[in-house]
Design an enzyme around this catalytic site. Structure first.
Site, PDB file in Angstrom:
ATOM      1  N   GLU A   1     -30.528  -3.942  26.191  1.00 27.07           N
ATOM      2  CA  GLU A   1     -31.395  -5.099  26.027  1.00 27.07           C
ATOM      3  C   GLU A   1     -30.511  -6.295  25.680  1.00 27.07           C
ATOM      4  O   GLU A   1     -29.880  -6.308  24.621  1.00 27.07           O
ATOM      5  CB  GLU A   1     -32.388  -4.854  24.892  1.00 27.07           C
ATOM      6  CG  GLU A   1     -33.407  -3.772  25.186  1.00 27.07           C
ATOM      7  CD  GLU A   1     -34.396  -3.616  24.034  1.00 27.07           C
ATOM      8  OE1 GLU A   1     -35.615  -3.614  24.306  1.00 27.07           O
ATOM      9  OE2 GLU A   1     -33.975  -3.501  22.870  1.00 27.07           O
TER      10      GLU A   1
ATOM     11  N   ASP B   1     -30.011  -0.249  22.595  1.00 29.05           N
ATOM     12  CA  ASP B   1     -31.121  -0.986  22.025  1.00 29.05           C
ATOM     13  C   ASP B   1     -30.606  -2.297  21.422  1.00 29.05           C
ATOM     14  O   ASP B   1     -29.568  -2.307  20.762  1.00 29.05           O
ATOM     15  CB  ASP B   1     -31.753  -0.112  20.938  1.00 29.05           C
ATOM     16  CG  ASP B   1     -33.014  -0.709  20.375  1.00 29.05           C
ATOM     17  OD1 ASP B   1     -34.005  -0.783  21.109  1.00 29.05           O
ATOM     18  OD2 ASP B   1     -32.997  -1.106  19.191  1.00 29.05           O
TER      19      ASP B   1
END
Ligand code: CA
Length: 666
Positions: free
Chosen positions: A377, A348
């Protein structure tokens, strides 16, 4: 996590005042410790505690009989040893007991109790760490358990799911709804008789499930499970123990461990790997987090005024560039890979971490299992003191090894901008996205026919190889594809929107890179138009599995699409050179048309050439295809991996909002 900012200007650290610089150099002088015996080890010879806290004045271990609300039955004063580690031990193997630490900080203040940062088992709500015998939590056959072997990450088909979304609806027919055990139940069916659960995954053909955060997170009260609270889980509390609300008994520390392993084993037995979503970039709390209660200040970045910097948008950000935080991340993923046989990790807000840490993560995991893959990400949700050139950004992925990033390029080009519900994309009739779709097709690698200057998001090829890109059109964040299509195609019939979804996913699943899909899109699930459903009730998030029968043709299309990709290595090239050599785009100025061939039996494919023509427009497109013997794979919203019929080439009409796929087999 919300996808907010894909690239940021250089941070403000260059002009940081003296105070912040002093803090930074101070942290750099703290001794680090890379041993794997933090914070508790136990065997027949006794129980040993080891807490990393170089600046503490004192540290105490408290031992408890229960997981909550009882006084300690014992306490041990710890002594500071090498590497900033405080130690204490007892000859008693304390199996069945619980423990916490209490640290006196450099200023002499006694901090609150904490289970530490390395609790591998806990009781209810993770407040006390537990001492259990991990050998007793292994399923039968665990020593021989293996996930699927991959030659390259691009061979994976990733299915992103949340435990509750997937099984909580009454139509799932699953007994252990919302639990790890839901994914261990064979032969579950809807009232209409359609397969659900693990059988559904096998039928669909995905290679990996990506489970939303499944470490112990903070938001759902494990002491009150009948309240049916829902949360995605992006609020980490204990990084190295499973979430209690997904177990059948959060008060029993063995249950969550045993049941998560049972889930992994059942998926592995079905040939499916398990990817964990990991959120090392921030913690649920700041001053009251387990990081702050063990080594105050050290694990976080700060602004020049001493406050927490906030690249996560969640109140704080961790400091992977500091030795002990880097050790923590690396040892934590290694632990999940070894103890739970996890097959991949999704980071993340990965760009909050530095590239050096991410490279080390990938390298260490590959030593354990070469099939493990890592993606994340490639952006942050706010500015960070870490300079942009050190961040694990999408733009920097070509300088990293063994790391992939999500392609927001293909995502937004195909379906329209993620944050503007009404915006359309290539598959829904908006011209101007053709070049960005091509960027997606070549996996963001350099290609002589792709003009990156015309790209919507990225202006240069950022991936060194297609193995560095994850292609998708939706995930847990933002509108589901179903909802996005409803909001951007007002007045349309559902059949038109399903057609657009098929075209969108056909582009994703035939592109170079790793395809990724959000659970339930194969049955056209929606989330009632809620774009940020992180704590929405089950009525929003649950997948209604009766849709599988209602939208049977949609499911059939997805299953065939996945079958096509898995059967043909031409869609799974591993080098930029292969992509540049084997993919040839056809010249066309027609809006909402992309036409190309994959040639040369690419990547060892049995097919000599594959012709793909995507028509995202509202009018039929008359394509010129070389004359010859072609097998029709997809046409007019129907796809069969083994073929629908024959074509002699020449002028071939591609109907609006559909993909034409032809294969030349000889
Ligand atoms: Ca929890």
């Amino acid at each position: 996590m919300k996808t907010l900012i894909s690239a940021l200007a250089l941070s403000a650290v260059a002009g940081a005042p003296v105070m912040a610089q002093n803090m930074e150099s101070d942290y750099a002088s703290w001794p680090a410790y890379s041993g794997d015996d933090l914070e508790m080890t136990v065997d027949a010879r006794g129980t040993r505690f080891a807490l990393w806290s170089p600046k503490a004045k004192a540290a105490t271990v408290y031992v408890y009989d229960t997981d909550l609300n009882t006084p300690p039955v014992d306490s041990l004063e710890m002594r500071l040893g090498d590497g900033g580690v405080w130690r204490a031990q007892t000859p008693a193997p304390l199996y069945g007991k619980f423990y916490t630490f209490r640290v006196t900080d450099a200023s002499g203040r006694r901090l609150d109790e904490t289970p530490g940062v390395w609790a591998k088992a806990t009781g209810t709500n993770g407040r006390r760490a537990a001492i259990i015998d991990f050998a007793k939590t292994d399923p039968q056959g665990w020593a021989a358990d293996r996930g699927p072997e991959l030659k390259a990450m691009t061979d994976a088909v990733v299915y992103e799911m949340h435990h509750r979304d997937f099984s909580i609806h009454p139509s799932s027919g699953i007994v252990h709804k919302g639990k790890f055990l839901a994914l261990t139940e064979p032969a579950t069916r809807t009232p209409q008789g359609a397969a659900t659960g693990i059988d559904h995954l096998k039928e669909l053909g995905v290679t990996h499930v990506h489970i939303l955060p499944s470490y112990d997170y903070n938001s759902v009260d494990e002491a009150n499970l009948p309240a049916n609270e829902y949360n995605w889980g992006y609020d980490p509390y204990n990084y190295n123990t499973p979430e209690g609300s997904y177990s059948t008994d959060p008060a029993n520390p063995e249950a969550r461990v045993r049941e998560m392993k049972a889930m992994v084993k059942a998926l592995h037995d079905a040939g499916i790997g398990v990817v964990m979503d990991v959120v090392y970039n921030h913690t649920a709390g700041g001053d009251d987090s387990n990081f702050s209660l063990t080594a105050p200040g050290y694990y976080y970045r700060h602004r020049s005024d001493g406050t927490y910097s906030d690249a996560s948008g969640c109140g704080n950000e961790t400091a992977s560039e500091r030795a002990q935080m880097r050790n923590f991340i690396i040892n934590s993923v290694k632990y999940w890979a070894k103890e739970y046989h996890i097959d991949g990790f999704r980071f993340d807000l990965m760009a909050i971490h530095d590239m050096e840490t991410m490279d080390a993560v990938a390298a260490e995991l590959k030593k354990i299992n070469p099939s493990i893959f890592v993606y994340g990400e490639g952006w942050t949700a706010g500015d960070s003191p870490l300079p942009a050139e050190r961040r694990a950004l999408k733009d920097n992925v070509g300088r990293m090894t063994g790391i992939a990033v999500f392609s927001d390029d293909i995502r937004d080009a195909v379906k329209g901008h993620y944050s503007d519900a009404a915006d359309r994309g290539f598959a829904t009739g908006k011209p101007g996205n053709e070049e960005t779709v091509k960027i997606g097709i070549v996996g963001a690698t350099a290609h002589p026919q792709v003009d990156y200057a015309k790209g919507n998001n990225s202006k240069r090829p950022y991936a060194a190889a297609p193995t560095q890109v994850v292609n998708y059109v939706s995930c847990h964040d933002d509108l589901t594809l179903t909802d996005k299509l409803a909001k951007s195609m007002p007045g349309s019939a559902e059949a038109e929107r399903q057609r657009a979804a098929r075209l969108a996913q056909t582009i994703v699943f035939t592109s170079q890179g790793t395809p990724f899909m959000f659970a339930g899109e194969e049955v056209f699930r929606d989330k009632k138009g809620v774009h940020n459903s992180y704590k929405s009730p089950d009525s929003v998030n649950a997948i209604d599995w009766t849709l599988k029968t209602r939208n049977a043709a949609q499911f059939d299309y997805y299953r065939e699409l996945i079958k096509l990709r898995k059967a043909h290595p031409a869609f799974r090239m591993t080098t930029a050179e292969d992509v540049a050599r084997n993919i040839v785009f056809d010249k066309t100025d027609a809006p909402n048309i992309v036409s190309y061939s994959i040639r040369n039996n690419a990547n060892g494919d049995e097919w000599k050439e594959i012709k793909l023509i995507f028509n995202g427009g509202t009018t039929p497109f008359a394509a010129k295809v070389p004359k010859g013997e072609w097998t029709v794979i997809a046409r007019d919203g129907v796809l069969r991996a083994d073929g629908l019929g024959e074509s002699k080439g020449g002028t071939v009409v591609v109907t609006p909002v559909s993909a034409l796929i032809l294969a030349r087999t000889k």
